[in-house]
Design a protein around this motif. Structure first.
Motif, PDB file in Angstrom:
ATOM      1  N   TYR A  35       0.849  -1.180   0.000  1.00 42.45           N
ATOM      2  CA  TYR A  35       0.000   0.000   0.000  1.00 42.45           C
ATOM      3  C   TYR A  35       0.893   1.240   0.000  1.00 42.45           C
ATOM      4  CZ  TYR A  35      -4.195  -2.669   1.312  1.00 42.45           C
ATOM      5  OH  TYR A  35      -5.253  -3.542   1.329  1.00 42.45           O
ATOM      6  N   GLY A  42      -5.869   7.736   3.645  1.00 37.00           N
ATOM      7  CA  GLY A  42      -5.818   6.328   4.014  1.00 37.00           C
ATOM      8  C   GLY A  42      -4.868   5.579   3.098  1.00 37.00           C
ATOM      9  N   PRO A  43      -4.437   4.396   3.513  1.00 33.03           N
ATOM     10  CA  PRO A  43      -3.569   3.592   2.650  1.00 33.03           C
ATOM     11  C   PRO A  43      -4.251   3.277   1.319  1.00 33.03           C
ATOM     12  CG  PRO A  43      -3.554   2.736   4.895  1.00 33.03           C
ATOM     13  CD  PRO A  43      -4.647   3.769   4.826  1.00 33.03           C
ATOM     14  N   LEU A  91       3.582   0.951   2.707  1.00 35.68           N
ATOM     15  CA  LEU A  91       3.248  -0.040   3.730  1.00 35.68           C
ATOM     16  C   LEU A  91       3.148  -1.424   3.113  1.00 35.68           C
ATOM     17  CD1 LEU A  91       0.393   1.996   5.429  1.00 35.68           C
ATOM     18  CD2 LEU A  91       2.530   1.372   6.552  1.00 35.68           C
ATOM     19  N   PHE A 105       0.385  -5.435   9.391  1.00 35.43           N
ATOM     20  CA  PHE A 105       1.136  -4.402   8.693  1.00 35.43           C
ATOM     21  C   PHE A 105       2.512  -4.207   9.304  1.00 35.43           C
ATOM     22  CE2 PHE A 105      -1.512  -2.204   5.602  1.00 35.43           C
ATOM     23  CZ  PHE A 105      -2.766  -2.703   5.893  1.00 35.43           C
ATOM     24  N   GLY A 106       3.451  -3.835   8.444  1.00 33.38           N
ATOM     25  CA  GLY A 106       4.734  -3.350   8.913  1.00 33.38           C
ATOM     26  C   GLY A 106       4.637  -1.875   9.273  1.00 33.38           C
ATOM     27  N   GLU A 107       5.759  -1.319   9.703  1.00 33.87           N
ATOM     28  CA  GLU A 107       5.787   0.085  10.114  1.00 33.87           C
ATOM     29  C   GLU A 107       5.939   1.033   8.925  1.00 33.87           C
ATOM     30  OE1 GLU A 107       4.596  -0.787  13.353  1.00 33.87           O
ATOM     31  OE2 GLU A 107       5.468   1.203  13.582  1.00 33.87           O
TER      32      GLU A 107
ATOM     33  N   TYR B  34     -14.146  -4.976   7.941  1.00 32.70           N
ATOM     34  CA  TYR B  34     -12.983  -4.962   8.825  1.00 32.70           C
ATOM     35  C   TYR B  34     -12.814  -3.566   9.421  1.00 32.70           C
ATOM     36  CZ  TYR B  34     -11.003  -9.419   7.192  1.00 32.70           C
ATOM     37  OH  TYR B  34     -10.783 -10.747   6.918  1.00 32.70           O
ATOM     38  N   TYR B  36      -9.693  -1.288  11.234  1.00 30.27           N
ATOM     39  CA  TYR B  36      -8.289  -1.111  11.609  1.00 30.27           C
ATOM     40  C   TYR B  36      -8.143   0.271  12.222  1.00 30.27           C
ATOM     41  CZ  TYR B  36      -6.535  -5.223   9.144  1.00 30.27           C
ATOM     42  OH  TYR B  36      -6.275  -6.509   8.768  1.00 30.27           O
ATOM     43  N   GLN B  38      -4.979   3.332  13.112  1.00 35.34           N
ATOM     44  CA  GLN B  38      -3.608   3.737  12.846  1.00 35.34           C
ATOM     45  C   GLN B  38      -3.246   4.871  13.793  1.00 35.34           C
ATOM     46  OE1 GLN B  38      -2.775   5.118   8.839  1.00 35.34           O
ATOM     47  NE2 GLN B  38      -0.702   4.261   8.950  1.00 35.34           N
ATOM     48  N   SER B  41       2.237   7.610  12.775  1.00 38.54           N
ATOM     49  CA  SER B  41       3.541   7.098  12.356  1.00 38.54           C
ATOM     50  C   SER B  41       3.696   5.586  12.505  1.00 38.54           C
ATOM     51  CB  SER B  41       4.687   7.785  13.109  1.00 38.54           C
ATOM     52  OG  SER B  41       4.697   9.152  12.835  1.00 38.54           O
ATOM     53  N   GLN B  42       2.624   4.882  12.753  1.00 33.01           N
ATOM     54  CA  GLN B  42       2.705   3.426  12.826  1.00 33.01           C
ATOM     55  C   GLN B  42       1.888   2.811  11.693  1.00 33.01           C
ATOM     56  OE1 GLN B  42       1.703   1.856  16.697  1.00 33.01           O
ATOM     57  NE2 GLN B  42       2.790   3.478  17.775  1.00 33.01           N
ATOM     58  N   GLY B  43       2.104   1.518  11.453  1.00 35.47           N
ATOM     59  CA  GLY B  43       1.280   0.805  10.488  1.00 35.47           C
ATOM     60  C   GLY B  43      -0.104   0.546  11.064  1.00 35.47           C
ATOM     61  N   PRO B  44      -1.119   0.371  10.214  1.00 36.73           N
ATOM     62  CA  PRO B  44      -2.463   0.066  10.709  1.00 36.73           C
ATOM     63  C   PRO B  44      -2.487  -1.209  11.547  1.00 36.73           C
ATOM     64  CG  PRO B  44      -2.559   0.707   8.404  1.00 36.73           C
ATOM     65  CD  PRO B  44      -1.101   0.543   8.753  1.00 36.73           C
ATOM     66  N   TYR B  46      -4.986  -4.186  13.235  1.00 38.19           N
ATOM     67  CA  TYR B  46      -6.283  -4.865  13.159  1.00 38.19           C
ATOM     68  C   TYR B  46      -7.047  -4.712  14.474  1.00 38.19           C
ATOM     69  CZ  TYR B  46      -9.486  -8.875  13.370  1.00 38.19           C
ATOM     70  OH  TYR B  46     -10.574  -9.680  13.535  1.00 38.19           O
ATOM     71  N   HIS B  49     -13.325  -7.897  12.822  1.00 33.33           N
ATOM     72  CA  HIS B  49     -14.016  -8.015  11.551  1.00 33.33           C
ATOM     73  C   HIS B  49     -15.273  -8.865  11.724  1.00 33.33           C
ATOM     74  CE1 HIS B  49     -11.812 -11.878  11.267  1.00 33.33           C
ATOM     75  NE2 HIS B  49     -12.757 -12.253  10.419  1.00 33.33           N
ATOM     76  N   TYR B  87     -10.226   3.083  10.570  1.00 28.28           N
ATOM     77  CA  TYR B  87     -10.646   2.789   9.201  1.00 28.28           C
ATOM     78  C   TYR B  87     -11.638   1.632   9.181  1.00 28.28           C
ATOM     79  CZ  TYR B  87      -6.571   5.486   7.682  1.00 28.28           C
ATOM     80  OH  TYR B  87      -5.655   6.481   7.459  1.00 28.28           O
ATOM     81  N   TYR B 100      -8.295  -5.240   0.259  1.00 29.37           N
ATOM     82  CA  TYR B 100      -8.781  -4.414   1.359  1.00 29.37           C
ATOM     83  C   TYR B 100      -8.664  -2.960   0.926  1.00 29.37           C
ATOM     84  CZ  TYR B 100      -7.958  -8.677   4.126  1.00 29.37           C
ATOM     85  OH  TYR B 100      -7.954  -9.965   4.611  1.00 29.37           O
ATOM     86  N   ILE B 101      -9.802  -2.314   0.759  1.00 32.94           N
ATOM     87  CA  ILE B 101      -9.816  -0.943   0.259  1.00 32.94           C
ATOM     88  C   ILE B 101     -10.086   0.010   1.414  1.00 32.94           C
ATOM     89  CG2 ILE B 101     -10.815   0.663  -1.395  1.00 32.94           C
ATOM     90  CD1 ILE B 101      -9.368  -1.708  -2.674  1.00 32.94           C
ATOM     91  N   PHE B 102      -9.099   0.855   1.715  1.00 36.58           N
ATOM     92  CA  PHE B 102      -9.227   1.825   2.798  1.00 36.58           C
ATOM     93  C   PHE B 102      -9.869   3.103   2.269  1.00 36.58           C
ATOM     94  CE2 PHE B 102      -6.484   0.303   6.337  1.00 36.58           C
ATOM     95  CZ  PHE B 102      -5.983  -0.835   5.746  1.00 36.58           C
ATOM     96  N   GLY B 103     -10.678   3.733   3.126  1.00 32.02           N
ATOM     97  CA  GLY B 103     -11.143   5.088   2.857  1.00 32.02           C
ATOM     98  C   GLY B 103     -10.257   6.070   3.602  1.00 32.02           C
ATOM     99  N   THR B 104     -10.815   7.207   3.951  1.00 27.24           N
ATOM    100  CA  THR B 104     -10.029   8.231   4.649  1.00 27.24           C
ATOM    101  C   THR B 104     -10.162   8.127   6.164  1.00 27.24           C
ATOM    102  OG1 THR B 104     -11.854   9.777   4.318  1.00 27.24           O
ATOM    103  CG2 THR B 104     -10.023   9.897   2.767  1.00 27.24           C
TER     104      THR B 104
END
Lengths: 114, 112
Positions: A35, A42-43, A91, A105-107, B34, B36, B38, B41-44, B46, B49, B87, B100-104
């Motif tokens: 991503y 968002g991603p 990502l 996810f990774g960082e 699902y 998630y 965030q 500065s980190q990854g999303p 989980y 779901h 999200y 997996y489609i993220f919105g805002t």
């Protein structure tokens, strides 16, 4: 650790250069996703691997972007002739397999193109 | 394009329940919802779901309407560490692949 590992965590490059970003998924996870996330967004989906093959690469923005996963584990996202608009956090995520699986996810790798 | 819509931001008092809504009116019968989050500065990460039944785990509860066109994520006792972007995602399935489609997302701020 046992999580998704991404390297480098930060990459600064000049416009026009070639960049590789690496993702090491959780051991045994067959599905791998890339991503891209721009500031305040968002991603955005780029590509999805199931094993070694790219099952869905519909999110790659153009032919400067390419990703491989030759042995079904580590993946590399490759960006040619970088542009300033490529600056973002990239990502990587992995999961066991498709059925209702949780994404880990990774960082992320923060890419800055000057 | 994202199949979900969420309010851009919400505030919640510490210790109170945070209820985050999500609309997914075009969801198909085999598509999971699902959630998630965030943290900066980190990854999303989980959260939870579900398909059509309500779900609960140690982090949150997920309430899905009977027609599956919307859902609500409930954080029962919000803490300052729950401040994050949340999200809501519909996992799209096509030809055996899953996307997996993220919105805002919704930016939740938990206030002391």
């Amino acid at each position: 650790g046992a999580g998704v590992s991404q390297t480098p965590s930060n990459k600064v490059t000049e416009k026009g250069k070639y960049v590789e970003l690496r993702c090491d998924p959780i051991s045994g996870h067959t599905a791998l996703y890339w991503y891209r996330q721009s500031l305040g967004q968002g991603p955005e989906f780029l590509i999805y691997f199931q094993g070694t093959g790219a099952a869905d690469d519909s999110g790659l923005p153009n032919d400067r972007f390419f990703a491989v996963r030759p042995e079904g584990s580590v993946s590399t996202l490759k960006i040619q002739r970088t542009e300033r608009g490529d600056s973002a956090v990239y990502l990587c995520a992995s999961s066991r397999e498709g059925r209702a699986g949780e994404l880990f996810f990774g960082e992320g790798s923060r890419l800055t193109v000057l | 394009d994202a199949k979900t819509t969420q309010p851009p931001s919400m505030d919640c008092a510490e210790g109170r329940a945070a209820n985050l809504p999500c609309n997914h009116s075009t969801i198909s019968g085999n598509e999971y919802v699902y959630w998630y989050r965030q943290i900066h500065s980190q990854g999303p990460q989980y959260i939870i779901h579900g398909l059509k039944n309500n779900e609960t785990n140690e982090m949150a509860s997920l309430i899905i309407t009977e027609d599956r066109k919307s859902s609500t994520l409930i954080l029962p006792h919000a803490t300052l560490r729950d401040t994050a972007v949340y999200y809501c995602i519909v996992r799209v399935q096509a030809s055996g692949t899953y996307k997996y489609i993220f919105g805002t997302g919704t930016r939740l701020k938990v206030l002391a």
